[in-house]
Design an enzyme around this catalytic site. Sequence first.
Site, PDB file in Angstrom:
ATOM      1  N   PRO A 103       0.649  -1.126  -0.119  1.00 32.03           N
ATOM      2  CA  PRO A 103      -0.226   0.141   0.046  1.00 32.03           C
ATOM      3  C   PRO A 103       0.568   1.219   0.234  1.00 32.03           C
ATOM      4  CG  PRO A 103      -0.463  -1.642   1.885  1.00 32.03           C
ATOM      5  CD  PRO A 103       0.494  -2.181   1.197  1.00 32.03           C
ATOM      6  N   GLU A 130       3.249  -7.811   8.293  1.00 28.86           N
ATOM      7  CA  GLU A 130       3.149  -6.517   8.195  1.00 28.86           C
ATOM      8  C   GLU A 130       4.418  -5.793   7.123  1.00 28.86           C
ATOM      9  OE1 GLU A 130       1.411  -4.060  10.325  1.00 28.86           O
ATOM     10  OE2 GLU A 130       0.343  -5.788  10.493  1.00 28.86           O
ATOM     11  N   ARG A 172      -3.413  -8.818 -20.692  1.00 36.10           N
ATOM     12  CA  ARG A 172      -4.288  -8.356 -21.648  1.00 36.10           C
ATOM     13  C   ARG A 172      -3.790  -7.581 -22.572  1.00 36.10           C
ATOM     14  NH1 ARG A 172      -7.283  -4.007 -21.695  1.00 36.10           N
ATOM     15  NH2 ARG A 172      -8.780  -4.725 -22.141  1.00 36.10           N
ATOM     16  N   ASP A 187     -10.758   1.027 -24.454  1.00 34.75           N
ATOM     17  CA  ASP A 187     -10.608   1.248 -23.378  1.00 34.75           C
ATOM     18  C   ASP A 187     -10.332   2.640 -22.359  1.00 34.75           C
ATOM     19  OD1 ASP A 187     -10.396  -1.459 -23.498  1.00 34.75           O
ATOM     20  OD2 ASP A 187      -8.499  -1.883 -22.467  1.00 34.75           O
TER      21      ASP A 187
HETATM   22  C1  JDE Z   1      -1.238  -3.273  -1.867  1.00 33.15           C
HETATM   23  N1  JDE Z   1      -2.554  -1.602  -2.263  1.00 33.15           N
HETATM   24  C2  JDE Z   1      -2.697  -2.677  -1.465  1.00 33.15           C
HETATM   25  C3  JDE Z   1       2.316  -5.454   1.584  1.00 33.15           C
HETATM   26  C4  JDE Z   1       4.200  -5.031   2.081  1.00 33.15           C
HETATM   27  C5  JDE Z   1       7.117  -4.238   1.642  1.00 33.15           C
HETATM   28  C6  JDE Z   1       6.525  -5.504   1.044  1.00 33.15           C
HETATM   29  C7  JDE Z   1       4.745  -5.875   1.639  1.00 33.15           C
HETATM   30  C8  JDE Z   1       0.765  -3.504   5.843  1.00 33.15           C
HETATM   31  O1  JDE Z   1       0.224  -3.763   5.363  1.00 33.15           O
HETATM   32  C9  JDE Z   1       0.646  -4.954   3.336  1.00 33.15           C
HETATM   33  C10 JDE Z   1      -0.227  -5.280   3.365  1.00 33.15           C
HETATM   34  C11 JDE Z   1       0.403  -5.978   1.800  1.00 33.15           C
HETATM   35  C12 JDE Z   1      -0.374  -6.540   0.821  1.00 33.15           C
HETATM   36  O2  JDE Z   1      -0.729  -5.614  -0.144  1.00 33.15           O
HETATM   37  C13 JDE Z   1      -1.501  -4.343  -0.144  1.00 33.15           C
HETATM   38  C14 JDE Z   1      -1.969  -3.694  -1.308  1.00 33.15           C
HETATM   39  N2  JDE Z   1      -1.242  -2.139  -3.721  1.00 33.15           N
HETATM   40  O3  JDE Z   1      -2.359  -4.349   1.187  1.00 33.15           O
HETATM   41  C15 JDE Z   1       2.725  -5.239   2.288  1.00 33.15           C
HETATM   42  C16 JDE Z   1       5.224  -4.233   2.893  1.00 33.15           C
HETATM   43  N3  JDE Z   1       6.244  -3.766   2.955  1.00 33.15           N
HETATM   44  C17 JDE Z   1       2.073  -4.724   3.768  1.00 33.15           C
END
Ligand code: JDE
Length: 284
Positions: A103, A130, A172, A187
């Site tokens: 995120p 996390e 796609r 699109d």
């Molecule tokens: C992706 N919109 C939302 C990934 C993460 C390094 C690598 C990954 C704290 O929560 C998360 C959640 C996620 C999963 O992806 C999403 C997402 N685009 O939620 C990480 C953090 N640091 C952390």
Amino acid sequence: MRLDVITIFPEYLEPLNVSLVGKARERGLLDVRVHDLRNWTHDRHHTVDDTPYGGGPGMVMKPEPWGEALDAVIGGAGADGDADTPHGAVDGGPAPVIVVPTPSGVPFTQEAAAELAARPWLVFTPARYEGIDRRVIEDYSDRHEVREVSVGDYVLAGGEAPVLVMVEAIARLLPGVLGNAESHRDDSFADGSMAGLLEGPVYTKPPAWRGRTVPDVLVSGHHGRIARWRRDEALRRTSAHRPDLIEHAVPQEMDRADLLTLAELGWVAGSDGRFGRTPGAVEE
Ligand code: JDE
């Protein structure tokens, strides 16, 4: 194009076996390889997470399994073994892009999808908990192109669903994946006459359904009027759902009919050369 996905939930990527992506694989247009991160753990519990330094809630993914997995999938020596060209290729061989869904990443857009579709090799690293220990992203960034990417402003339980989203948007766009019937020239967000506008409504047979008929213009055979009506519907929908896209549009790129429709929706070109909404403008 080659795609690798390293995950603790390989079964979550099963949708890559069906539909558009599954067909692209069957036809040899896509080489998808899903890997279980726990294959690169060495303790009896196959541990991939630990408590965060500095305290706080949740768990963080340990760096060692990710390092071993990425070295095994990509090759440990780096893209080219040359410190001067960190994103180069091995003897002209393919250089991977490592895509990390988070995120906190750069927004994934149609433009990003097109850029990634032009690359020969993508390695996705969906995280749980996390996230991944920061040193993994820093270490691989020294030798490879690493992109931290967000698919939207919400927090998911893991990056696997974002990988499915990105792979579908990318696949796609690959040559030969879409048939003529489903080609993507008009699109929303793609280049072309409707660039930067949302798509308007679409209709098919029967001509009447539950007392609702199809707009007369679409069955009129007047191609010019149909194109104009579609453009006005696109402008109306964009104004209602994504006013930010109207605010960033360039008035010079609109024709007289566009400007008339936008004026009906309360949009006028300001002294700064951008559209702004007149106070108390009507939404529809
Ligand atoms: C992706 N919109 C939302 C990934 C993460 C390094 C690598 C990954 C704290 O929560 C998360 C959640 C996620 C999963 O992806 C999403 C997402 N685009 O939620 C990480 C953090 N640091 C952390």
